[in-house]
Design a protein around this motif. Structure first.
Motif, PDB file in Angstrom:
ATOM      1  N   ALA A  29       1.089  -1.115  -0.064  1.00 47.08           N
ATOM      2  CA  ALA A  29       0.060   0.633   0.189  1.00 47.08           C
ATOM      3  C   ALA A  29       1.343   1.362   0.167  1.00 47.08           C
ATOM      4  O   ALA A  29       2.026   1.446  -0.025  1.00 47.08           O
ATOM      5  CB  ALA A  29      -0.652   0.055   1.498  1.00 47.08           C
TER       6      ALA A  29
ATOM      7  N   SER B  60       2.827   4.569   1.541  1.00 46.00           N
ATOM      8  CA  SER B  60       2.537   4.735   2.382  1.00 46.00           C
ATOM      9  C   SER B  60       4.437   6.232   2.521  1.00 46.00           C
ATOM     10  O   SER B  60       5.098   6.095   2.384  1.00 46.00           O
ATOM     11  CB  SER B  60       3.885   3.931   3.541  1.00 46.00           C
ATOM     12  OG  SER B  60       4.916   4.174   4.246  1.00 46.00           O
TER      13      SER B  60
ATOM     14  N   THR C 181       1.148   2.548   6.630  1.00 45.11           N
ATOM     15  CA  THR C 181       0.438   2.909   5.624  1.00 45.11           C
ATOM     16  C   THR C 181      -0.855   3.203   5.014  1.00 45.11           C
ATOM     17  O   THR C 181      -1.359   3.421   6.175  1.00 45.11           O
ATOM     18  CB  THR C 181       0.381   1.076   4.545  1.00 45.11           C
ATOM     19  OG1 THR C 181      -0.766   0.545   5.724  1.00 45.11           O
ATOM     20  CG2 THR C 181       2.079   0.318   4.506  1.00 45.11           C
ATOM     21  N   ASP C 182      -0.766   3.931   4.296  1.00 40.57           N
ATOM     22  CA  ASP C 182      -1.871   4.797   3.703  1.00 40.57           C
ATOM     23  C   ASP C 182      -2.739   6.039   4.939  1.00 40.57           C
ATOM     24  O   ASP C 182      -3.474   6.274   5.644  1.00 40.57           O
ATOM     25  CB  ASP C 182      -3.319   3.791   4.354  1.00 40.57           C
ATOM     26  CG  ASP C 182      -3.008   2.799   2.419  1.00 40.57           C
ATOM     27  OD1 ASP C 182      -3.100   3.286   1.761  1.00 40.57           O
ATOM     28  OD2 ASP C 182      -3.819   1.750   2.481  1.00 40.57           O
ATOM     29  N   THR C 183      -1.362   6.781   5.145  1.00 39.26           N
ATOM     30  CA  THR C 183      -1.565   8.138   6.593  1.00 39.26           C
ATOM     31  C   THR C 183      -0.878   8.801   5.583  1.00 39.26           C
ATOM     32  O   THR C 183       0.211   8.932   5.800  1.00 39.26           O
ATOM     33  CB  THR C 183      -1.195   7.055   7.890  1.00 39.26           C
ATOM     34  OG1 THR C 183      -2.227   5.602   8.181  1.00 39.26           O
ATOM     35  CG2 THR C 183      -1.850   7.952   9.039  1.00 39.26           C
TER      36      THR C 183
ATOM     37  N   ALA D  44      -9.907   6.425  -1.562  1.00 44.91           N
ATOM     38  CA  ALA D  44      -8.314   5.865  -1.508  1.00 44.91           C
ATOM     39  C   ALA D  44      -7.589   7.288  -0.154  1.00 44.91           C
ATOM     40  O   ALA D  44      -7.334   6.751   0.705  1.00 44.91           O
ATOM     41  CB  ALA D  44      -7.052   6.005  -1.858  1.00 44.91           C
ATOM     42  N   TYR D  45      -8.031   8.385  -0.536  1.00 43.67           N
ATOM     43  CA  TYR D  45      -7.679   9.687   0.515  1.00 43.67           C
ATOM     44  C   TYR D  45      -8.379   9.613   1.442  1.00 43.67           C
ATOM     45  O   TYR D  45      -8.045   9.935   2.542  1.00 43.67           O
ATOM     46  CB  TYR D  45      -7.530  10.148  -0.583  1.00 43.67           C
ATOM     47  CG  TYR D  45      -6.664  12.222   0.379  1.00 43.67           C
ATOM     48  CD1 TYR D  45      -5.694  11.900  -0.522  1.00 43.67           C
ATOM     49  CD2 TYR D  45      -6.991  12.283   0.976  1.00 43.67           C
ATOM     50  CE1 TYR D  45      -4.131  12.619   0.373  1.00 43.67           C
ATOM     51  CE2 TYR D  45      -6.030  13.920   1.513  1.00 43.67           C
ATOM     52  CZ  TYR D  45      -4.708  13.554   1.364  1.00 43.67           C
ATOM     53  OH  TYR D  45      -4.497  14.367   1.769  1.00 43.67           O
TER      54      TYR D  45
ATOM     55  N   ARG E  89      -7.291   7.382   4.153  1.00 45.11           N
ATOM     56  CA  ARG E  89      -5.879   8.487   4.378  1.00 45.11           C
ATOM     57  C   ARG E  89      -5.568   8.914   5.348  1.00 45.11           C
ATOM     58  O   ARG E  89      -4.694   9.120   7.033  1.00 45.11           O
ATOM     59  CB  ARG E  89      -4.662   8.757   3.453  1.00 45.11           C
ATOM     60  CG  ARG E  89      -4.751   7.360   2.414  1.00 45.11           C
ATOM     61  CD  ARG E  89      -3.149   7.761   1.076  1.00 45.11           C
ATOM     62  NE  ARG E  89      -3.988   7.022   0.028  1.00 45.11           N
ATOM     63  CZ  ARG E  89      -3.724   7.318  -1.253  1.00 45.11           C
ATOM     64  NH1 ARG E  89      -3.190   8.532  -1.446  1.00 45.11           N
ATOM     65  NH2 ARG E  89      -3.711   5.786  -2.255  1.00 45.11           N
TER      66      ARG E  89
END
Length: 436
Positions: free
Chosen positions: A102, A104, A271-273, A314-315, A318
């Motif tokens: 994912a 990162s 990930t995704d942050t 997806a955002y 995050r």
């Protein structure tokens, strides 16, 4: 000759950005007599990668500039070698953290740090693929000019050349380890649509970025300033401040860090942050290390791919993960601030273990308040309707996973911190000469 790394991580088509960054590298090499290694870390689609390689192949060679292009497979090969050398029994886990499946923000910059070590670079200068440069008086406003002018000089030397000085006396003989500016243009996160639709809803969401124990007056000020960057005023002339740089006043698309920082402490590999890559700015500030804040702000823009429905959803994941990380990050930042110069060893270098300890503690317990943060997002998003309600549905389906990841991400970071010195040693020992 001094060697530096100007890196551009990307997961989207960005031929214009590559050209801009290479031109910035040429300016740095020409103005300061350094060797600039442009490092494109490419996680884009196969088609976009082919475009990037073709564009790099057509570049006119510039004295002092070396361009490296690494796709994920090439990165994986190098990282596996480094992880095996650093900790053979932990290779797979380290590789998963440094090159996850994912997105990162921290891990992609950690990879740049390690490759910069292998290249023998003294510093890493980071840009983003969804940003560009200002123009003034017919010239491009290159941040690398200020970065190379001040980074790794002593604060006392920098003091004679900056516009303003706000550094405590006990730091005057220390090395400048951070030089940064911010951005103008679009907000750094995709929340402006909420602000236009419903300012009150916007405030409720952005308030999730502010620690719960902050006074009301501070909270409102922080909400108003969040994600706004350097404002809207174009560049008209240089302004530089020698200071312990406030993390909220610079942006990771416009930052340079000395290896004195990143060779000791990596970024969280969560990930995704969003926002996970700002950690080192807080470490530098907490330790009172000198930096220079400048006004050669990058121009931020939201590329078309960020406006599609899949990218929008997806955002939101995050953002939600960042909001869940805020309480833990605040605890860590508070502990680091309390430690102050205790984060440094007798030679003034950051102590990796001193940073790892509060990170490890933050992963030790579950947080009942985490669920409330997701409740706020659910309420706001459903009230806005449309694609926001769809985002609320998505967050609801992943609720338990997100709550679990908020804790696991800190445990992963503590693990990486423990392994980081050995990874850095492995990168430095391996060396790297390949270039494109």
């Amino acid at each position: 000759m001094r060697r530096v790394c100007l890196t551009l991580p990307t997961d989207r088509p960005c031929v214009p950005a590559i050209g801009d960054v290479v031109r910035e590298a040429a300016h740095g090499a020409r103005a300061f007599g350094v060797e600039v290694h442009v490092l494109v870390l490419d996680s884009a689609s196969a088609a976009a990668q082919a475009e990037h390689r073709a564009a790099i192949g057509k570049l006119t060679p510039a004295p002092g500039v070396v361009v490296h292009h690494f796709d994920e497979e090439e990165q994986r090969h190098l990282l596996r070698d480094l992880a095996t050398a650093a900790a053979p029994a932990l290779t797979d886990r380290l590789l998963d953290l440094l090159l996850p499946d994912a997105v990162s923000y921290g891990a992609c910059t950690d990879r740049a740090f390690l490759i910069a070590e292998a290249l023998g670079c003294a510093s890493v200068h980071r840009r983003d693929s969804d940003s560009g440069y200002q123009e003034h008086a017919g010239e491009t406003v290159h941040p690398i000019h200020q970065e190379l002018a001040f980074l790794d000089t002593t604060a006392s030397d920098a003091a004679a050349r900056v516009s303003a000085r706000r550094l405590r006396p006990d730091a005057q003989n220390r090395q400048v380890v951070l030089v940064g500016g911010s951005f103008i243009g679009d907000m750094s996160v995709d929340l402006d649509a909420i602000r236009r639709l419903d300012p009150a809803a916007y405030e409720r969401v952005v308030a999730l970025t502010v620690p719960d124990d902050y006074p009301a007056l501070w909270r409102s000020t922080l909400v108003a300033d969040s994600f706004r960057g350097g404002g809207t005023t174009p560049f008209t002339g240089d302004r530089t401040t020698l200071t312990s740089v406030p993390p909220t006043r610079v942006d990771m698309c416009n930052i340079a860090l000395s290896r004195a920082v990143y060779a000791r402490v990596p970024l969280p590999p969560a990930t995704d942050t969003v926002g996970s890559d700002y950690f080192l700015l807080h470490v530098v500030h907490a330790a009172g290390l000198p930096g220079v804040q400048h006004n050669r702000h990058i121009v931020n823009h939201h590329t078309p791919d960020r406006r599609t429905d899949p990218a929008f959803l997806a955002y939101q994941i995050r953002l939600a993960k960042y909001f869940l990380a805020v309480p833990r990050l605040h605890e860590i930042h508070t502990a680091l601030g309390a430690a102050g110069t205790g984060l440094l060893d007798d030679d003034g270098r950051l102590r990796t273990a001193a940073v790892a300890d509060p990170v490890r503690r933050s992963a030790a317990d579950a947080r009942p308040g985490d669920a409330h943060r997701l409740d706020v997002l659910d309420s706001v998003y459903r009230g806005l309707g449309g694609r926001w309600a769809e985002a609320a549905d998505l967050l609801a389906t992943r609720r338990n996973q997100l709550l679990a990841e908020a804790r696991a991400d800190m445990a992963d970071f503590a693990f990486l911190l423990d392994a980081w010195p050995a990874l850095i040693d492995a990168a430095r020992s391996r060396g790297l000469v390949s270039a494109r």
